[in-house]
Scaffold this motif. Structure first.
Motif, PDB file in Angstrom:
ATOM      1  N   LEU A 340       0.835  -1.203   0.000  1.00  0.00           N
ATOM      2  CA  LEU A 340       0.000   0.000   0.000  1.00  0.00           C
ATOM      3  C   LEU A 340       0.872   1.256   0.000  1.00  0.00           C
ATOM      4  CD1 LEU A 340      -2.991   0.945   0.185  1.00  0.00           C
ATOM      5  CD2 LEU A 340      -2.646   1.142   2.647  1.00  0.00           C
ATOM      6  N   THR A 341       1.940   1.233   0.796  1.00  0.00           N
ATOM      7  CA  THR A 341       2.871   2.364   0.828  1.00  0.00           C
ATOM      8  C   THR A 341       3.528   2.560  -0.530  1.00  0.00           C
ATOM      9  OG1 THR A 341       3.324   1.887   3.156  1.00  0.00           O
ATOM     10  CG2 THR A 341       4.881   3.324   2.016  1.00  0.00           C
ATOM     11  N   LEU A 342       3.912   1.456  -1.162  1.00  0.00           N
ATOM     12  CA  LEU A 342       4.545   1.511  -2.478  1.00  0.00           C
ATOM     13  C   LEU A 342       3.575   2.058  -3.526  1.00  0.00           C
ATOM     14  CD1 LEU A 342       7.354   0.724  -3.534  1.00  0.00           C
ATOM     15  CD2 LEU A 342       6.420  -1.508  -4.152  1.00  0.00           C
ATOM     16  N   ALA A 343       2.305   1.631  -3.442  1.00  0.00           N
ATOM     17  CA  ALA A 343       1.298   2.119  -4.388  1.00  0.00           C
ATOM     18  C   ALA A 343       1.046   3.612  -4.205  1.00  0.00           C
ATOM     19  CB  ALA A 343      -0.002   1.336  -4.204  1.00  0.00           C
ATOM     20  N   SER A 344       1.016   4.075  -2.962  1.00  0.00           N
ATOM     21  CA  SER A 344       0.816   5.508  -2.702  1.00  0.00           C
ATOM     22  C   SER A 344       2.006   6.316  -3.192  1.00  0.00           C
ATOM     23  CB  SER A 344       0.602   5.736  -1.201  1.00  0.00           C
ATOM     24  OG  SER A 344      -0.543   5.055  -0.747  1.00  0.00           O
ATOM     25  N   ALA A 345       3.218   5.805  -2.951  1.00  0.00           N
ATOM     26  CA  ALA A 345       4.421   6.511  -3.400  1.00  0.00           C
ATOM     27  C   ALA A 345       4.504   6.565  -4.923  1.00  0.00           C
ATOM     28  CB  ALA A 345       5.667   5.830  -2.834  1.00  0.00           C
ATOM     29  N   SER A 346       3.927   5.568  -5.598  1.00  0.00           N
ATOM     30  CA  SER A 346       3.925   5.537  -7.071  1.00  0.00           C
ATOM     31  C   SER A 346       2.732   6.279  -7.652  1.00  0.00           C
ATOM     32  CB  SER A 346       3.904   4.080  -7.553  1.00  0.00           C
ATOM     33  OG  SER A 346       5.004   3.355  -7.046  1.00  0.00           O
ATOM     34  N   HIS A 347       1.942   6.956  -6.783  1.00  0.00           N
ATOM     35  CA  HIS A 347       0.778   7.761  -7.192  1.00  0.00           C
ATOM     36  C   HIS A 347      -0.297   6.921  -7.877  1.00  0.00           C
ATOM     37  CE1 HIS A 347       3.179  11.240  -6.118  1.00  0.00           C
ATOM     38  NE2 HIS A 347       4.131  10.840  -6.948  1.00  0.00           N
ATOM     39  N   LEU A 348      -0.390   5.648  -7.480  1.00  0.00           N
ATOM     40  CA  LEU A 348      -1.457   4.794  -7.994  1.00  0.00           C
ATOM     41  C   LEU A 348      -2.741   4.980  -7.196  1.00  0.00           C
ATOM     42  CD1 LEU A 348       0.566   1.481  -8.528  1.00  0.00           C
ATOM     43  CD2 LEU A 348      -0.173   3.102 -10.286  1.00  0.00           C
ATOM     44  N   LEU A 349      -2.607   5.430  -5.941  1.00  0.00           N
ATOM     45  CA  LEU A 349      -3.759   5.624  -5.063  1.00  0.00           C
ATOM     46  C   LEU A 349      -3.716   7.027  -4.479  1.00  0.00           C
ATOM     47  CD1 LEU A 349      -3.642   2.227  -3.105  1.00  0.00           C
ATOM     48  CD2 LEU A 349      -5.186   2.807  -4.988  1.00  0.00           C
ATOM     49  N   THR A 350      -4.854   7.678  -4.440  1.00  0.00           N
ATOM     50  CA  THR A 350      -4.940   9.005  -3.830  1.00  0.00           C
ATOM     51  C   THR A 350      -5.082   8.856  -2.313  1.00  0.00           C
ATOM     52  OG1 THR A 350      -7.352   9.038  -3.995  1.00  0.00           O
ATOM     53  CG2 THR A 350      -6.091   9.879  -5.888  1.00  0.00           C
ATOM     54  N   PRO A 351      -4.786   9.911  -1.543  1.00  0.00           N
ATOM     55  CA  PRO A 351      -4.974   9.832  -0.083  1.00  0.00           C
ATOM     56  C   PRO A 351      -6.408   9.492   0.311  1.00  0.00           C
ATOM     57  CG  PRO A 351      -3.653  11.751  -0.655  1.00  0.00           C
ATOM     58  CD  PRO A 351      -4.143  11.177  -1.946  1.00  0.00           C
ATOM     59  N   GLU A 352      -7.385   9.916  -0.509  1.00  0.00           N
ATOM     60  CA  GLU A 352      -8.784   9.615  -0.199  1.00  0.00           C
ATOM     61  C   GLU A 352      -9.067   8.117  -0.259  1.00  0.00           C
ATOM     62  OE1 GLU A 352      -7.783  11.973  -2.221  1.00  0.00           O
ATOM     63  OE2 GLU A 352      -8.342  13.730  -1.003  1.00  0.00           O
ATOM     64  N   VAL A 353      -8.235   7.372  -0.997  1.00  0.00           N
ATOM     65  CA  VAL A 353      -8.381   5.914  -1.076  1.00  0.00           C
ATOM     66  C   VAL A 353      -7.434   5.218  -0.101  1.00  0.00           C
ATOM     67  CG1 VAL A 353      -8.134   3.890  -2.576  1.00  0.00           C
ATOM     68  CG2 VAL A 353      -9.144   5.998  -3.476  1.00  0.00           C
ATOM     69  N   SER A 354      -6.188   5.668  -0.055  1.00  0.00           N
ATOM     70  CA  SER A 354      -5.180   4.980   0.764  1.00  0.00           C
ATOM     71  C   SER A 354      -5.436   5.136   2.261  1.00  0.00           C
ATOM     72  CB  SER A 354      -3.778   5.490   0.418  1.00  0.00           C
ATOM     73  OG  SER A 354      -3.655   6.871   0.701  1.00  0.00           O
ATOM     74  N   GLN A 355      -5.933   6.306   2.695  1.00  0.00           N
ATOM     75  CA  GLN A 355      -6.149   6.522   4.126  1.00  0.00           C
ATOM     76  C   GLN A 355      -7.250   5.614   4.701  1.00  0.00           C
ATOM     77  OE1 GLN A 355      -4.585   8.437   6.431  1.00  0.00           O
ATOM     78  NE2 GLN A 355      -3.014   8.999   4.964  1.00  0.00           N
ATOM     79  N   PRO A 356      -8.450   5.560   4.100  1.00  0.00           N
ATOM     80  CA  PRO A 356      -9.451   4.608   4.611  1.00  0.00           C
ATOM     81  C   PRO A 356      -8.994   3.156   4.494  1.00  0.00           C
ATOM     82  CG  PRO A 356     -10.486   6.251   3.193  1.00  0.00           C
ATOM     83  CD  PRO A 356      -9.012   6.412   3.027  1.00  0.00           C
ATOM     84  N   SER A 357      -8.238   2.851   3.433  1.00  0.00           N
ATOM     85  CA  SER A 357      -7.729   1.485   3.278  1.00  0.00           C
ATOM     86  C   SER A 357      -6.780   1.140   4.414  1.00  0.00           C
ATOM     87  CB  SER A 357      -7.007   1.339   1.934  1.00  0.00           C
ATOM     88  OG  SER A 357      -7.882   1.600   0.859  1.00  0.00           O
ATOM     89  N   LEU A 358      -5.901   2.076   4.740  1.00  0.00           N
ATOM     90  CA  LEU A 358      -4.953   1.866   5.830  1.00  0.00           C
ATOM     91  C   LEU A 358      -5.688   1.662   7.151  1.00  0.00           C
ATOM     92  CD1 LEU A 358      -1.982   1.855   6.764  1.00  0.00           C
ATOM     93  CD2 LEU A 358      -2.137   4.336   7.013  1.00  0.00           C
ATOM     94  N   ALA A 359      -6.712   2.489   7.407  1.00  0.00           N
ATOM     95  CA  ALA A 359      -7.470   2.372   8.657  1.00  0.00           C
ATOM     96  C   ALA A 359      -8.210   1.043   8.732  1.00  0.00           C
ATOM     97  CB  ALA A 359      -8.458   3.533   8.768  1.00  0.00           C
ATOM     98  N   GLY A 360      -8.845   0.638   7.622  1.00  0.00           N
ATOM     99  CA  GLY A 360      -9.555  -0.638   7.607  1.00  0.00           C
ATOM    100  C   GLY A 360      -8.621  -1.818   7.818  1.00  0.00           C
TER     101      GLY A 360
END
Length: 575
Positions: A340-360
């Motif tokens: 998930l961190t790698l996908a966020s760093a590669s701009h594949l996921l926006t914070p609006e997607v990565s943050q709820p995913s991380l919390a879940g």
């Protein structure tokens, strides 16, 4: 410099307090590190500022974890478990990724982001699940073997996924980038295996002959960092290099020593990694998209669990085994955070997607111990086959115990149980032994010994073994939760019956005594006392004096713990 020391002090203080609390609540320390990161991160108290140096250091936690996974990577073991590992494990990962991509499509997430998210959600927590299964002695059960096979495949799948996720950032060159990366990885793997293994074997032989633990440790660290640097230099991940380094050591005789040496580094750096993961969580964004957090949590626990249940059932497992396997894997995993961190760093996921995913993902791991424990009880009620097996086992226990009385019930027939049985036979005291290792029971029965298959911490098994007619119960295994269950059953039905319990050390003496044990024998303490007797007699101290000294120490030790040690009569000792 002063600011750096302050950050380190804050992290260490928080780690000591929160990890201690997690241990007290019997929760994985991983969750404690995540909680620390959430609290001290830039989105909360702000004590841990975002920094490239901290992230780089934390990345070495994953490097050491991948090195440990490489140490466990045994080709013969993989071949023996190939159907469950590649069949069941491969199906679980692929189905979870495809299902996540389908849901992401309806959420207007590009397919690249959906694929990366699916890869993250497909992972389960090796750290949490393996620890819980080991504590409950479930690693070698039908569900435990399937669960560990799936986890093993997930660990293997991480290697290509670490290459795939960054490559998704440039879809125009995806094929070329992925092909080049896989070719580089294959060539590097072949080079390392063909040339690296014999060279490394000779190097460790030379180092081991120097008999220097410091030099050995430096050599291990050099291997981990060197392999990580090598793969990163060729455009691959550092984690892949660490995995290859672990593979090189896995087939050598130094594997277990290396694993023990790196554990402190791995645990501390991995803890720092999870602190940085927790620090990424922005509770404001999470609250604004709380419905997405709930959706991710439901998807990981219910959706992923249902998919694993179906896949496991299709593989031929009965419903009880499939249900427990699904419950044991229905959570996010350590490598899910990495992906998930790698996908966020590669701009594949926006914070609006990565943050709820991380919390879940965090919440699913928090629920995992509770869900796994409850699944053990629910599965027994759901399976008719399980009831049939239990009924058959109970009939065998009752038949074996029907002709004896005034006997001993030996719970566990490992080396300790077998040793006790020999003394009982010598004194012509009848006994019945219970054990859950089918192979061990079969061997004992063939040898004419009074051993039956049965779980000693179940009421009906103890009753069938003649609990109402027994003279004594001996718990010969050092499993405290199971021993406490046995004590509860015995004390409720036979308050007067003596119960002797084995313990690994004196940590749980008070707890076992309160549960009703008449005698608790901590093997570490008793073993050290016997070593003391042998040492003193070898030094010329008379045997009677050595025994008296040891007995004095034993008495003081047990008295300090508010215990008493029952001495054999002096006349019997002379005999």
């Amino acid at each position: 410099m002063h600011e750096g020391i302050r950050v380190v002090l804050v992290l260490l203080t928080a780690a000591v307090l929160v990890v201690a609390l997690a241990r007290l609540l019997r929760l994985p320390s991983l969750l404690a590190y995540l909680a620390i990161g959430i609290a001290v991160g830039p989105h909360a108290l702000g004590w841990l500022p975002e920094s490239e140096q901290t992230s780089r250091l934390a990345e070495f936690g994953v490097v050491f974890l991948m090195f440990s996974i490489g140490l466990e990577f045994s080709l013969p073991r993989l071949i023996a478990m190939r159907w469950q590992v590649f069949g069941l494990g491969g199906a679980q990962v692929v189905v979870t990724m495809l299902a996540t991509m389908g849901i992401a499509y309806f959420g207007d997430i590009p397919w690249q982001g959906g694929l990366a998210l699916g890869a993250a959600f497909a992972m389960s927590s090796t750290a949490i699940v393996a620890k819980l299964l080991a504590e409950k002695l479930d690693l070698h059960s039908a569900s435990g073997r399937r669960t560990m096979s799936v986890l093993l495949f997930q660990d293997i799948a991480v290697v290509p996924l670490l290459i795939l996720v960054p490559a998704l950032a440039d879809t125009a060159r995806l094929g070329a980038t992925l092909g080049t990366a896989l070719l580089q990885a294959a060539l590097l793997l072949a080079l390392v295996v063909v040339l690296g293994r014999p060279v490394l074997q000779r190097l460790f032989d030379v180092v081991a002959r120097r008999k220097s633990s410091e030099l050995f440790m430096l050599n291990v660290l050099w291997l981990i960092v060197g392999m990580s640097f090598l793969t990163e230099h060729f455009g691959l991940s550092m984690s892949l290099g660490a995995f290859l380094g672990g593979m090189l050591i896995s087939e050598t005789l130094y594997r277990h020593q290396v694993e023990a040496d790196i554990r402190p580094f791995r645990d501390v750096l991995l803890g720092l990694f999870f602190v940085t993961i927790g620090a990424m969580l922005d509770l404001t964004v999470v609250w604004q998209r709380i419905e997405w957090v709930a959706l991710v949590l439901a998807g990981l626990v219910l959706g992923k669990g249902l998919l694993i249940l179906l896949v496991t059932r299709l593989s031929g497992a009965d419903f009880s085994v499939a249900f427990r396997t699904a419950a044991q894997l229905a959570q996010a995993g350590e490598f899910g955070f990495v992906l998930l961190t790698l996908a966020s760093a590669s701009h594949l996921l926006t914070p609006e997607v990565s943050q709820p995913s991380l919390a879940g993902m965090l919440l699913s791991m928090l629920l995992a111990p509770i869900l796994i424990e409850r699944a053990r009880h629910w599965s027994a009620r759901l399976s008719k086959d399980e009831w049939m097996k239990r009924a058959t086992a109970l009939q065998e226990v009752a038949a074996q115990a029907s002709g004896i009385g005034e006997h001993a019930i030996v719970c566990g027939y490992g080396r300790t149980g077998q040793s006790i049985a020999r003394f009982l036979v010598r004194e012509e005291i009848p006994f019945i032994a219970l054990d859950t290792d089918a192979h061990r029971v079969q061997q004992a029965v063939q040898a004419g010994e009074s051993v039956v298959f049965g779980d000693a911490d179940r009421r009906e098994v103890l009753v069938a073994a003649g609990l109402d007619r027994a003279r004594v119960v001996i718990v010969t295994y050092a499993d405290v939760p199971s021993a406490i269950k046995v004590l509860g059953i015995v004390r409720q039905r036979r308050p007067d019956l003596p119960v002797v319990v084995r313990a690994a050390d004196d940590t749980y003496l008070d707890e076992l005594k309160r549960a009703g044990a008449d005698e608790v024998v901590p093997e570490v303490l008793e073993g050290s006392l016997m070593l003391a007797v042998q040492t003193l007699t070898r030094l010329g101290i008379p045997l009677e004096r050595a025994l008296a000294d040891v007995q004095e120490v034993r008495t003081k030790r047990y008295r300090a713990l508010q215990e008493r040690f029952r001495e054999a009569p002096a006349a019997e000792e002379k005999e």
